[in-house]
Design a protein around this motif. Structure first.
Motif, mmCIF file in Angstrom:
data_model
loop_
_atom_site.group_PDB
_atom_site.id
_atom_site.type_symbol
_atom_site.label_atom_id
_atom_site.label_comp_id
_atom_site.label_asym_id
_atom_site.label_seq_id
_atom_site.Cartn_x
_atom_site.Cartn_y
_atom_site.Cartn_z
ATOM 1 N N ALA A 346 30.489 48.835 36.569
ATOM 2 C CA ALA A 346 30.488 50.295 36.713
ATOM 3 C C ALA A 346 30.301 50.698 38.171
ATOM 4 C CB ALA A 346 29.379 50.901 35.852
ATOM 5 N N VAL A 347 29.414 50.001 38.885
ATOM 6 C CA VAL A 347 29.213 50.284 40.311
ATOM 7 C C VAL A 347 30.515 50.074 41.074
ATOM 8 C CG1 VAL A 347 28.032 49.529 42.408
ATOM 9 C CG2 VAL A 347 26.738 49.815 40.293
ATOM 10 N N GLY A 348 31.237 48.982 40.744
ATOM 11 C CA GLY A 348 32.516 48.733 41.400
ATOM 12 C C GLY A 348 33.510 49.852 41.133
ATOM 13 N N MET A 349 33.558 50.331 39.887
ATOM 14 C CA MET A 349 34.464 51.430 39.550
ATOM 15 C C MET A 349 34.075 52.712 40.293
ATOM 16 S SD MET A 349 37.002 50.820 37.513
ATOM 17 C CE MET A 349 37.611 49.560 36.379
ATOM 18 N N VAL A 350 32.788 53.012 40.325
ATOM 19 C CA VAL A 350 32.323 54.203 41.039
ATOM 20 C C VAL A 350 32.651 54.091 42.528
ATOM 21 C CG1 VAL A 350 30.267 55.486 41.754
ATOM 22 C CG2 VAL A 350 30.510 54.745 39.380
ATOM 23 N N PHE A 351 32.475 52.902 43.083
ATOM 24 C CA PHE A 351 32.772 52.668 44.501
ATOM 25 C C PHE A 351 34.250 52.965 44.788
ATOM 26 C CE2 PHE A 351 33.682 50.284 48.320
ATOM 27 C CZ PHE A 351 32.524 50.381 49.069
ATOM 28 N N ILE A 352 35.137 52.418 43.954
ATOM 29 C CA ILE A 352 36.571 52.627 44.161
ATOM 30 C C ILE A 352 36.943 54.098 43.930
ATOM 31 C CG2 ILE A 352 38.868 52.078 43.261
ATOM 32 C CD1 ILE A 352 37.819 49.271 42.631
ATOM 33 N N GLY A 353 36.431 54.681 42.839
ATOM 34 C CA GLY A 353 36.761 56.056 42.522
ATOM 35 C C GLY A 353 36.285 57.030 43.589
ATOM 36 N N ALA A 373 35.839 43.180 44.336
ATOM 37 C CA ALA A 373 34.910 42.050 44.316
ATOM 38 C C ALA A 373 33.770 42.299 43.330
ATOM 39 C CB ALA A 373 34.361 41.804 45.722
ATOM 40 N N LEU A 374 33.245 43.525 43.316
ATOM 41 C CA LEU A 374 32.197 43.863 42.356
ATOM 42 C C LEU A 374 32.724 43.783 40.925
ATOM 43 C CD1 LEU A 374 30.568 46.905 44.205
ATOM 44 C CD2 LEU A 374 29.527 44.668 43.822
ATOM 45 N N LEU A 375 33.960 44.244 40.724
ATOM 46 C CA LEU A 375 34.565 44.147 39.397
ATOM 47 C C LEU A 375 34.704 42.686 38.978
ATOM 48 C CD1 LEU A 375 37.462 46.794 39.494
ATOM 49 C CD2 LEU A 375 35.162 47.055 38.586
ATOM 50 N N GLY A 376 35.106 41.833 39.902
ATOM 51 C CA GLY A 376 35.270 40.424 39.583
ATOM 52 C C GLY A 376 33.974 39.782 39.144
ATOM 53 N N PHE A 377 32.896 40.061 39.867
ATOM 54 C CA PHE A 377 31.596 39.482 39.517
ATOM 55 C C PHE A 377 31.094 40.030 38.184
ATOM 56 C CE2 PHE A 377 26.966 39.256 39.587
ATOM 57 C CZ PHE A 377 26.774 37.922 39.923
ATOM 58 N N GLY A 378 31.169 41.351 38.018
ATOM 59 C CA GLY A 378 30.660 41.962 36.793
ATOM 60 C C GLY A 378 31.432 41.547 35.564
ATOM 61 N N ASN A 379 32.768 41.506 35.675
ATOM 62 C CA ASN A 379 33.583 41.150 34.514
ATOM 63 C C ASN A 379 33.371 39.715 34.076
ATOM 64 O OD1 ASN A 379 34.921 43.604 33.975
ATOM 65 N ND2 ASN A 379 36.390 43.255 35.603
ATOM 66 N N SER A 440 45.564 59.555 44.042
ATOM 67 C CA SER A 440 45.083 60.512 43.048
ATOM 68 C C SER A 440 45.307 59.998 41.623
ATOM 69 C CB SER A 440 45.798 61.852 43.236
ATOM 70 O OG SER A 440 45.401 62.774 42.241
ATOM 71 N N ALA A 441 46.483 59.435 41.376
ATOM 72 C CA ALA A 441 46.777 58.899 40.044
ATOM 73 C C ALA A 441 45.858 57.723 39.718
ATOM 74 C CB ALA A 441 48.242 58.476 39.968
ATOM 75 N N ALA A 442 45.642 56.849 40.698
ATOM 76 C CA ALA A 442 44.758 55.705 40.478
ATOM 77 C C ALA A 442 43.324 56.154 40.236
ATOM 78 C CB ALA A 442 44.812 54.763 41.683
ATOM 79 N N GLU A 443 42.899 57.189 40.953
ATOM 80 C CA GLU A 443 41.533 57.702 40.773
ATOM 81 C C GLU A 443 41.309 58.181 39.339
ATOM 82 O OE1 GLU A 443 38.714 61.441 42.106
ATOM 83 O OE2 GLU A 443 40.576 61.067 43.215
ATOM 84 N N THR A 444 42.298 58.858 38.778
ATOM 85 C CA THR A 444 42.183 59.336 37.395
ATOM 86 C C THR A 444 41.929 58.184 36.434
ATOM 87 O OG1 THR A 444 43.678 61.187 37.875
ATOM 88 C CG2 THR A 444 43.360 60.590 35.556
ATOM 89 N N VAL A 445 42.693 57.100 36.595
ATOM 90 C CA VAL A 445 42.536 55.945 35.713
ATOM 91 C C VAL A 445 41.180 55.273 35.938
ATOM 92 C CG1 VAL A 445 43.469 53.664 35.136
ATOM 93 C CG2 VAL A 445 45.018 55.582 35.543
ATOM 94 N N VAL A 446 40.716 55.232 37.170
ATOM 95 C CA VAL A 446 39.417 54.616 37.476
ATOM 96 C C VAL A 446 38.296 55.316 36.723
ATOM 97 C CG1 VAL A 446 37.687 54.331 39.299
ATOM 98 C CG2 VAL A 446 40.045 53.609 39.694
ATOM 99 N N TRP A 447 38.320 56.647 36.681
ATOM 100 C CA TRP A 447 37.244 57.367 35.983
ATOM 101 C C TRP A 447 37.335 57.155 34.473
ATOM 102 C CZ3 TRP A 447 33.985 57.648 39.416
ATOM 103 C CH2 TRP A 447 34.173 58.209 40.667
ATOM 104 N N ILE A 448 38.542 57.055 33.945
ATOM 105 C CA ILE A 448 38.686 56.743 32.514
ATOM 106 C C ILE A 448 38.135 55.356 32.225
ATOM 107 C CG2 ILE A 448 40.328 56.379 30.626
ATOM 108 C CD1 ILE A 448 42.134 58.471 31.967
ATOM 109 N N ASN A 449 38.419 54.413 33.117
ATOM 110 C CA ASN A 449 37.896 53.059 32.948
ATOM 111 C C ASN A 449 36.374 53.023 33.029
ATOM 112 O OD1 ASN A 449 40.196 51.547 32.437
ATOM 113 N ND2 ASN A 449 40.673 51.250 34.589
ATOM 114 N N LEU A 450 35.804 53.888 33.837
ATOM 115 C CA LEU A 450 34.348 53.970 33.898
ATOM 116 C C LEU A 450 33.785 54.389 32.547
ATOM 117 C CD1 LEU A 450 31.833 53.791 35.709
ATOM 118 C CD2 LEU A 450 32.155 56.216 36.248
#
Length: 486
Positions: A346-353, A373-379, A440-450
């Motif tokens: 979640a931290v990785g997603m928030v960081f990217i978003g 990198a945070l996503l890789g470790f967390g997943n 902008s499009a990627a940001e939308t998906v990032v928040w949904i993934n969060l």
């Protein structure tokens, strides 16, 4: 108590090779798309079949592959699947037309469905409880590496134009690997079976595979064809076909038969909740990697090789995640370690978003690399523990079908997540192609993934310590399940 196979740790890299080969070929094809368009003159619809057909036949065949492992032995199905996958890969490399490559890719996905369910089934049946967590940790490492290596190594091979083969080398690479794996598997995989062998349940095969096909085909092809009427009809038809298949499975099991889907598994709380966590995990992971890959290449202008290298730190920390999980479980329990993995993801997603929101099209790739990198470790901290929790109460006799059901759920969730969130991404993007538009499009998906990660964490919190089991059954349950604290 059965004595563990003394060759089990030598066996592990052999069986995990199937996981790597499947994941590598799933991802490496994306790097080769420009070459395929040029060399084979493949149109957009054909490219969708080359890329998505592999996923479709793989997902549709997973439950059957698991059942055949229970029926014929996991060793035999692994050997058949690996040899067939190697042959199908060679056929892909030899293809002279788009149609030939589509057919070979469909066959490749089907053969992958024969070998991959045997991986978790063999780990579940061969490794005793206290060692299974370590084996599953390596499974998590390999599964995470396969996707990234598909992009990085694929980009390197295409850039080097090995032996002048172009895109064909990514398929021919499986030939020497497959031959070596089969040779070692013949020597190392156990001959023993799991006891009484179930029947095949042909009606169940047709019903379950038909329902999956009706749902997956429009998910794979729908977006590229702008969701024509037939896609909605197919999706709608999958529901009654699926219900009919489940009712048949229930009836067959009730009269003492051997249904393809062991519905009794859903009475296991860990299995049911674990499948739910897997759905959220795969929908988030698959769509996230897809969208961020598009952002890096189409939005920020990186080459396929540069984009693959941007995922390098994700792969490195992805290898550290399962190792950290093994050390954390004795201290905070498996459920605590999984929740920590969800938090890091979640931290990785928030960081990217947040970076995308603040910087838009001016974002530096370094910001994305840190988040990845945070996503890789967390997943990868979550994945092995999640698999262990899902299969924790599964008896060896159920290992094949349970593994097939788990893999099918993961693949279906990944495909659905990619279809839905891919549609969201392209809808927000519209006809715009600027860096800011992609951001902008990627940001939308990032928040949904969060939000999906929050669902993961909520379901994980519901995982409780399983009820005490008889001594005879205790060893069939992996350490991760026993340590999922209440």
């Amino acid at each position: 108590m059965t004595t563990p196979d003394p060759r089990r740790w030598l066996m592990l890299p052999v069986i995990l090779s199937a996981t790597f080969m499947y994941g590598f070929d799933l991802n490496v094809i994306n790097v080769a798309i420009p070459s395929l368009q040029h060399d084979l003159n493949a149109n957009e619809a054909t490219l969708e079949l080359i890329v998505g057909g592999y996923s479709f036949t793989y997902a549709a065949g997973l439950v059957l592959g698991g059942r055949l492992g229970d029926l014929l032995s996991h060793r035999r199905m692994f050997l058949i699947g690996m040899a067939s996958f190697t042959l199908a890969s060679v056929l892909c490399g030899l293809a002279q037309s788009p149609g030939e490559l589509v057919a070979a890719r469909l066959l490749q996905g089907l053969t992958a469905a024969a070998m991959v369910p045997q991986v978790l089934a063999l780990i579940t049946s061969v490794f005793p409880g206290e060692e299974r967590m370590r084996a599953l940790s390596w499974f998590g490492v390999v599964a995470g590496l396969a996707g990234v290596c598909g992009q990085v190594l694929g980009g390197l091979l295409l850039s080097a134009d090995v032996f002048g083969l172009g895109w064909r080398v990514i398929f021919f690479l499986n030939l020497p690997v497959g031959v070596v794996v089969v040779a070692f598997a013949l020597r190392l995989l156990p001959q023993a079976d799991t006891g009484r062998r179930p029947g095949l349940d042909p009606l169940g095969v047709v019903g379950v595979s038909g329902a999956l096909a009706l749902a997956l085909v429009p998910m794979v092809l729908g977006r590229g064809q702008h969701w024509p009427l037939w896609t909605w009809i197919s999706l709608a038809a999958s529901v009654p076909v699926g219900i009919a298949a489940i009712l048949w499975e229930r009836r067959l099991g009730g009269r003492g038969g051997d249904p393809l889907l062991d519905l009794a598994l859903f009475r296991n709380r860990g299995f049911s909740l674990g499948l739910g966590v897997n759905v959220a995990f795969m929908a988030s992971f698959t769509s996230g990697i897809f969208v961020l890959s598009l952002l890096l290449q189409s939005g920020l202008g990186l080459s396929a090789l540069q984009a693959g290298l941007a995922f390098g730190p994700m792969a490195v920390l992805g290898m550290a995640g399962p190792v950290a999980g093994r050390r954390l479980v004795p201290k905070i329990g498996a459920r605590g370690a999984m929740l920590l993995g969800c938090a890091i993801t979640a931290v990785g997603m928030v960081f990217i978003g947040t970076a995308l929101q603040a910087l838009g099209g001016d974002i530096n790739v370094a910001w994305l690399v840190i988040g990845l990198a945070l996503l890789g470790f967390g997943n990868t901290l979550v994945l092995p523990l999640l698999i262990g929790a899902t299969l924790g109460g599964v008896r060896p006799q159920q290992a094949g079908v349970a593994s097939g059901m788990l893999n099918t759920t993961q693949q279906f969730a990944g495909t659905a997540g990619l279809a839905v969130l891919g549609t969201v991404f392209f809808s927000v993007l519209g006809s715009h192609t600027g860096r800011a538009d992609f951001a902008s499009a990627a940001e939308t998906v990032v928040w949904i993934n969060l939000a999906l990660i929050a669902v993961m964490a909520g379901l994980t919190a519901l995982l409780t310590r399983p009820a005490a089991k008889p001594a005879a059954a205790a060893d069939s349950s992996p350490t991760v399940a026993a340590e999922a604290s209440a």
